[in-house]
Design a protein around this motif. Structure first.
Motif, PDB file in Angstrom:
ATOM      1  N   THR A 210       0.963   2.704  -3.645  1.00 43.20           N
ATOM      2  CA  THR A 210      -0.265   3.501  -3.763  1.00 43.20           C
ATOM      3  C   THR A 210      -0.139   4.864  -3.092  1.00 43.20           C
ATOM      4  OG1 THR A 210      -1.580   1.470  -3.830  1.00 43.20           O
ATOM      5  CG2 THR A 210      -2.753   3.523  -3.358  1.00 43.20           C
ATOM      6  N   THR A 211       0.234   4.891  -1.807  1.00 38.37           N
ATOM      7  CA  THR A 211       0.313   6.179  -1.110  1.00 38.37           C
ATOM      8  C   THR A 211       1.621   6.912  -1.389  1.00 38.37           C
ATOM      9  OG1 THR A 211       1.371   5.346   0.929  1.00 38.37           O
ATOM     10  CG2 THR A 211      -1.045   5.175   0.772  1.00 38.37           C
TER      11      THR A 211
ATOM     12  N   ALA B 294       4.377  15.080   3.128  1.00 43.11           N
ATOM     13  CA  ALA B 294       3.396  14.104   2.657  1.00 43.11           C
ATOM     14  C   ALA B 294       2.119  14.856   2.274  1.00 43.11           C
ATOM     15  CB  ALA B 294       3.086  13.081   3.746  1.00 43.11           C
TER      16      ALA B 294
ATOM     17  N   GLU C 237       0.995  10.733  -9.960  1.00 39.24           N
ATOM     18  CA  GLU C 237       1.932  10.164  -8.987  1.00 39.24           C
ATOM     19  C   GLU C 237       3.355  10.626  -9.277  1.00 39.24           C
ATOM     20  OE1 GLU C 237      -0.421   8.440 -10.511  1.00 39.24           O
ATOM     21  OE2 GLU C 237      -1.691   7.644  -8.897  1.00 39.24           O
TER      22      GLU C 237
ATOM     23  N   LEU D 135       4.130   6.937   0.542  1.00 38.91           N
ATOM     24  CA  LEU D 135       4.693   7.430   1.799  1.00 38.91           C
ATOM     25  C   LEU D 135       6.012   6.754   2.163  1.00 38.91           C
ATOM     26  CD1 LEU D 135       1.453   7.701   3.987  1.00 38.91           C
ATOM     27  CD2 LEU D 135       2.765   9.570   2.965  1.00 38.91           C
TER      28      LEU D 135
ATOM     29  N   LEU E 158       0.831  -1.198   0.000  1.00 38.87           N
ATOM     30  CA  LEU E 158       0.000   0.000   0.000  1.00 38.87           C
ATOM     31  C   LEU E 158       0.872   1.257   0.000  1.00 38.87           C
ATOM     32  CD1 LEU E 158      -2.848   1.386   0.411  1.00 38.87           C
ATOM     33  CD2 LEU E 158      -2.256   1.405   2.842  1.00 38.87           C
ATOM     34  N   HIS E 159       1.855   1.296   0.900  1.00 42.37           N
ATOM     35  CA  HIS E 159       2.607   2.535   1.088  1.00 42.37           C
ATOM     36  C   HIS E 159       3.733   2.734   0.071  1.00 42.37           C
ATOM     37  CE1 HIS E 159       0.367   3.746   4.509  1.00 42.37           C
ATOM     38  NE2 HIS E 159       0.724   2.722   5.252  1.00 42.37           N
TER      39      HIS E 159
END
Length: 511
Positions: A221-222, A510, A337, A224, A217-218
């Motif tokens: 997608t994110t 962020a 992105e 982070l 996920l990180h």
């Protein structure tokens, strides 16, 4: 005799504090192949360099917890990494899940203050369960624990911050990861605002920890997380490598390293990495690694915004940030992105006095309904704003193509201190194929299409733009490394001892 008793008491308290949560908990971690909080510090820092701050801190809110909270679950102090001083916060999950409390909050606050005032990078080794209850429950808990330091959430980028997600990270560990300039995550670790248990209670359905905060996920997608690793040791090695490119603080130029002897040895054949056909793809990372000092390639966010590559490297021993379009993914067309990734990287490089080199090969920005729904205009202009606000040297080299607004975002015109191109470069407002369809209404296969495309492509070669000095240099591919080294020498910030103006020092890390 009194002195002997005092010294004995000191030794007993020290042994108890160093024992952490319990022998059983430490043994379980060892069996799981996971380092404990003190082992992480020992692995990360130079031998015998760690001096602890707050060893005898314990829980202060609940009297009965004082004997159960050695070092109050967060180990803090100062050390050296590769001979340079740093501040360190390492969460001890064996003590109440390293939950945040009044005492350990003061310890972190001290590390942040000293790091900021004395110019030390700070490292957060994250693994925590969030706020400690009952310390924070009720109005007294809130009044005593939260909001008492007006600078707690102020980030001015005075010094580099690096963080590692090494277990379950909720609450403060998540916040400091989001704040950091570099974040690495071990597979199997989880980072989220709240634990899956609490989320499940809130939404009344079971939540998979990996879905709410896993590494995929990180990293994908994110965005982070900058890097994903398999072990604690790899995460700590990544932090050390990241810091090797960074100055200790924002008023200092980055360190200079020895240049490996074989650096640049691939330059003679670098053109072999570029396909002769403009429509064929290639991996720009191979081009970057051929140009920079051998072994100095440190890529950030490789799984996120993959149409763009961002990497810390060195040229002639000096730290350089590379931003490069990667035709291997979506033909190098940039998406939202990629804009976020580029902006984040530019802000970091500018804040810590690292020159930027852009290697360009893009047909422009991806357009369409999905792009608009993802706020493409805002992301593109944020990227452009960051480019405009940069005060460290920026050198751009167009390898193959640069079209439309992306021409500006990737340093075209006066958006770089030096704008250069390979002889293979094509520069125009739009891809000739798209322009042909718009202007002439012709599509591939139509009569006259190829002739119309050829007509639209006229004037796109590098010589026309070079003739009007909108490109300052046409550089042979084999001479790119030497050109960049020389231009970065020319544009070295002599008048400020290698330090930029830091116009973006408060830009969110962020977003």
């Amino acid at each position: 005799m009194a002195f002997e008793n005092i010294l004995q008491e000191y030794n007993e308290k020290k042994i108890k504090a160093l024992a952490m949560g319990s022998a059983a908990k430490l043994e379980q971690r060892k069996n799981d192949g996971i380092l404990n909080a003190r082992e992480r510090i020992s692995y990360l820092v130079d031998q015998d360099s760690f001096i602890e701050s707050g060893l005898f801190g314990t829980s202060s809110a609940v009297e009965s917890d004082r004997e159960k909270t050695p070092a109050d679950g967060k180990i803090t102090g100062y050390a050296k990494i590769d001979g340079r001083d740093v501040a360190v916060v390492s969460n001890d999950f064996t003590v109440k899940g390293a939950s945040s409390s009044a005492t350990n909050g003061k310890k972190i606050g001290q590390m942040k203050r000293v790091a900021t005032q004395r110019g030390l990078p700070i490292v957060f080794l994250g693994e925590s369960s969030g706020a400690r209850m009952p310390d924070t429950m009720g109005s007294k808990g809130m009044g005593s624990m939260l909001g008492n330091d007006p600078t707690q959430y102020r980030r001015m980028r005075e010094t580099p911050w690096a963080s590692a997600v090494l277990g379950y990270c909720y609450g403060s560990s998540t916040w400091y990861t989001g704040y950091s300039d570099f974040s690495v995550m071990r597979k199997g670790a989880i980072m989220a605002v709240s634990s899956p248990q609490l989320v499940s209670l809130a939404i009344k359905e079971q939540v998979d920890p990996e879905e709410i905060g896993g590494w995929k996920l990180h990293s994908e997608t994110t965005g982070l997380i900058d890097r994903v690793v398999e072990t604690d040791e790899e995460a700590l090695d990544s932090i050390k490598e990241f810091l090797s490119y960074m100055p200790a603080h924002h008023k200092q130029a980055p360190p200079v390293c020895p240049v490996p002897k074989d650096s640049g040895s691939q330059m003679t054949n670098i053109l072999d990495l570029l396909p002769e056909k403009r429509t064929q793809v290639y991996d720009v990372r191979k081009v970057i690694q051929a140009i920079v000092d051998t072994g100095s390639y440190f890529e950030l966010k490789p799984r996120f915004g993959k149409v763009l590559v961002t990497a810390l490297t060195r040229l002639n021993g000096h730290s350089v940030g590379i931003i490069a379009n990667n035709p291997l993914v979506k033909g190098g067309a940039m998406d939202t992105e990629a804009c976020e990734k580029a902006t984040n990287f530019i802000v970091m490089c500018d804040s810590f006095n690292i020159p930027i080199v852009m290697l360009v090969d893009t047909p422009g920005f991806i357009i369409g309904l999905d792009a608009e729904r993802k706020r493409a205009p805002g992301k593109i202009i944020n990227f452009m704003s960051a480019v405009s606000l940069t005060t460290v040297p920026k050198i751009t080299v167009v390898l193959r193509k640069s079209y439309g607004q992306a021409y500006l975002n990737m340093g075209g015109g006066r958006n770089s201190d030096e704008f250069a191109a390979w002889p293979t470069a094509e520069i125009s407002f739009m891809d000739p194929n798209f322009a042909t369809s718009i202007v002439h209404g012709l599509n591939p296969g139509d009569d006259g299409y190829e002739e119309a495309v050829a007509e639209m492509a006229k004037g796109s070669n590098v010589w026309d733009i070079a003739s009007m000095y909108a490109v300052q240099s046409v550089v042979l591919p084999s001479e790119t490394r030497d050109y960049l080294i020389r231009m970065l020498e020319v544009h070295r910030m002599r008048l400020s001892n290698g330090v930029g103006e830091h116009l973006m020092r408060t830009w969110p890390t962020a977003y």
